[in-house]
Design an enzyme around this catalytic site. Structure first.
Site, PDB file in Angstrom:
ATOM      1  N   GLU A   1      -0.650  -6.454   1.692  1.00  0.00           N
ATOM      2  CA  GLU A   1      -0.804  -5.398   2.881  1.00  0.00           C
ATOM      3  C   GLU A   1      -1.504  -5.337   4.687  1.00  0.00           C
ATOM      4  O   GLU A   1      -2.358  -5.971   3.923  1.00  0.00           O
ATOM      5  CB  GLU A   1      -1.345  -4.146   2.564  1.00  0.00           C
TER       6      GLU A   1
ATOM      7  N   CYS B   1      12.787   5.155   2.910  1.00  0.00           N
ATOM      8  CA  CYS B   1      12.505   6.531   2.282  1.00  0.00           C
ATOM      9  C   CYS B   1      12.861   7.291   3.403  1.00  0.00           C
ATOM     10  O   CYS B   1      12.407   8.095   3.948  1.00  0.00           O
ATOM     11  CB  CYS B   1      11.034   6.711   1.791  1.00  0.00           C
TER      12      CYS B   1
ATOM     13  N   ALA C   1       1.346  -1.180   0.205  1.00  0.00           N
ATOM     14  CA  ALA C   1      -0.377   0.226  -0.062  1.00  0.00           C
ATOM     15  C   ALA C   1       0.762   1.140  -0.115  1.00  0.00           C
ATOM     16  O   ALA C   1       1.905   1.392   0.414  1.00  0.00           O
ATOM     17  CB  ALA C   1      -1.367   0.113   1.144  1.00  0.00           C
TER      18      ALA C   1
ATOM     19  N   GLY D   1      -0.091   1.192  -3.072  1.00  0.00           N
ATOM     20  CA  GLY D   1       0.151   0.275  -4.082  1.00  0.00           C
ATOM     21  C   GLY D   1       0.471   1.341  -5.305  1.00  0.00           C
ATOM     22  O   GLY D   1       0.595   0.576  -6.975  1.00  0.00           O
TER      23      GLY D   1
ATOM     24  N   LYS E   1       4.097   2.173  -6.499  1.00  0.00           N
ATOM     25  CA  LYS E   1       5.240   0.334  -6.688  1.00  0.00           C
ATOM     26  C   LYS E   1       4.473  -0.555  -6.935  1.00  0.00           C
ATOM     27  O   LYS E   1       5.093  -1.118  -8.134  1.00  0.00           O
ATOM     28  CB  LYS E   1       6.186   0.355  -5.227  1.00  0.00           C
TER      29      LYS E   1
END
Length: 438
Positions: free
Chosen positions: A134, A232, A112, A114, A116
């Site tokens: 997910e 990230c 999630a 979604g 990628k």
């Protein structure tokens, strides 16, 4: 930005003074927004011609482009039709690094919302099996909606803990993506919650969780298969140190590449990604394919029911080639090319395309069926523009060609964005309430 002092101290040590100042300068500038062209439905030249925007490549993947300030995707009919996905440039990198191919079995373990997953499906050209997992039920719903809008046909959506799912896929996946939950240090400009939640303790907690997820993911990778780990975040604990610990505990893997993206030295907000290869050749031929479970008494039916065959005959030029699965509750799915052997032990939310549902002797199509196939797949289509397009997106019935009857694909610029049922010169709107634009 009011960045935490502890974070700034860590970044100064990590980058060195010159690069640290460049990072601060980048963070003082507004973040730029970008999109990824959904190549399952269109190409860059066609999309930007319809959007009437200049093409400004991000430079991360060929399908990634910056959009101008003020661009509002939520008001764009082409967004509703799934021709593009808003995705910041750095986030486009991990799926590209995985290198998913048509016909492979690919697992997106933390899928999630979604973006990628949709990128992987496009690389696979909707062929093979894409397992999108997910663990959060709320985020799983968003994931399903994203894949539906993008026209993804080959996804099996599951909602399970990685340590429960991956043993069921043991050594069966050609490629696995772990875009792990993280401290979100690269999202500070975009997500105030990430900034508010940051602490050194949170970084360490994330790193511990990531190690567990990555260890589970390793079980699913076949010999010779690929595993991409990404975050990230900028902290070494969540990135290089997590990879190093993983390799120490899993000598059957080697690191082929790892890369950091920073906002001052590359497009986007920042990302870390590492490509890990499991040693050994391809899995034995007898073990490589995933197969569907054998039918049991009381199991879901696989034969297309008469009402569905009649719908296909009346509404589609050629019936979809996918295998049909009808569940006991009446929902009908068009399945991916293959399914895991241990499917019955998985918590599956969606398999392939939700075609619709049986209501007694009637078949009622679902919104996603019309987004999964191009305009040319449907026997009847209404091209909408101007006031009629706005009215349809708002959920209203609209006038149509009196010659039309039955289910009709509602299209914008040649692409379905929903459907309606035509009778007597009126197209009754079937756009789901949650997708309407007023």
């Amino acid at each position: 930005m009011n960045l935490p002092e502890a974070f700034l101290s860590r970044m100064r040590t990590q980058l060195g003074e010159t690069e640290f100042q460049a990072y601060l300068s980048a963070m003082a500038r507004p973040a730029r927004r970008a999109l990824r062209v959904n190549t399952l439905k269109t190409d860059a030249a066609a999309l930007f011609s319809l959007l009437r925007l200049p093409q400004e490549p991000c430079g991360v993947i060929p399908e990634g482009f910056f959009v101008p300030e003020g661009f509002a995707p939520g008001t764009q009919p082409l967004h509703a039709a799934g021709l593009f996905y808003m995705q910041e440039p750095s986030a486009q990198f991990p799926a590209a690094l995985l290198g998913a191919q048509p016909g492979e079995t690919v697992l997106d373990l933390c899928a999630a919302p979604g973006g990628k997953t949709g990128q992987l499906a496009a690389a696979m050209q909707n062929r093979g099996l894409l397992i999108a997992n997910e663990v959060s039920p709320a985020r799983s719903s968003v994931l399903c909606g994203t894949l539906e809008r993008l026209g993804v046909q080959n996804a099996l959506v599951t909602s399970m803990r990685p340590d429960a799912l991956c043993p069921l896929l043991a050594s069966r996946c050609d490629a696995v993506l772990v875009d792990a939950p993280c401290s979100g240090e690269a999202m500070f400009r975009r997500d105030p919650r990430a900034l508010a939640d940051w602490s050194e303790a949170h970084v360490l907690s994330c790193a511990e969780r990531q190690r567990g997820i990555l260890a589970s993911a390793a079980e699913a990778v076949r010999p010779g298969g690929r595993l991409v780990y990404s975050t990230c975040a900028f902290s070494p604990e969540e990135n290089e140190e997590t990879v190093a610990r993983f390799l120490q505990a899993h000598p059957e893997f080697s690191c082929q590449a790892q890369r950091r993206l920073y906002p001052h030295s590359s497009p986007g907000e920042g990302q870390f990604a590492a490509l890990l290869l499991r040693k050994g050749g391809p899995a034995p031929a007898a073990a490589a394919p995933l197969r569907g479970p054998q039918r049991r008494a009381g199991a879901a039916q696989t034969e297309p029911p008469a009402a569905l065959r009649r719908f296909f005959s009346e509404t589609m030029r050629v019936p979809p080639a996918a295998q049909v699965r009808t569940l006991p509750d009446g929902r009908v799915f068009l399945l991916p090319e293959r399914l895991p052997a241990l499917l019955e032990r998985m918590r599956v939310l969606r398999a392939g395309v939700l075609a619709g549902e049986l209501r007694g002797a009637r078949f009622v199509p679902a919104h996603g069926l019309f987004l999964a196939y191009p305009k040319s797949a449907f026997s009847a289509a209404a091209e909408l523009e101007g006031a009629a397009l706005s009215a349809f997106l708002a959920g209203e019935a609209i006038p149509c060609d009196p010659a039309l009857s039955g289910y009709v694909a509602a299209c914008v610029s040649g692409h379905p964005l929903g459907f309606g049922k035509a009778a007597g010169g009126t197209l009754k709107n079937h756009l789901p309430k949650g997708l309407r634009i007023r």
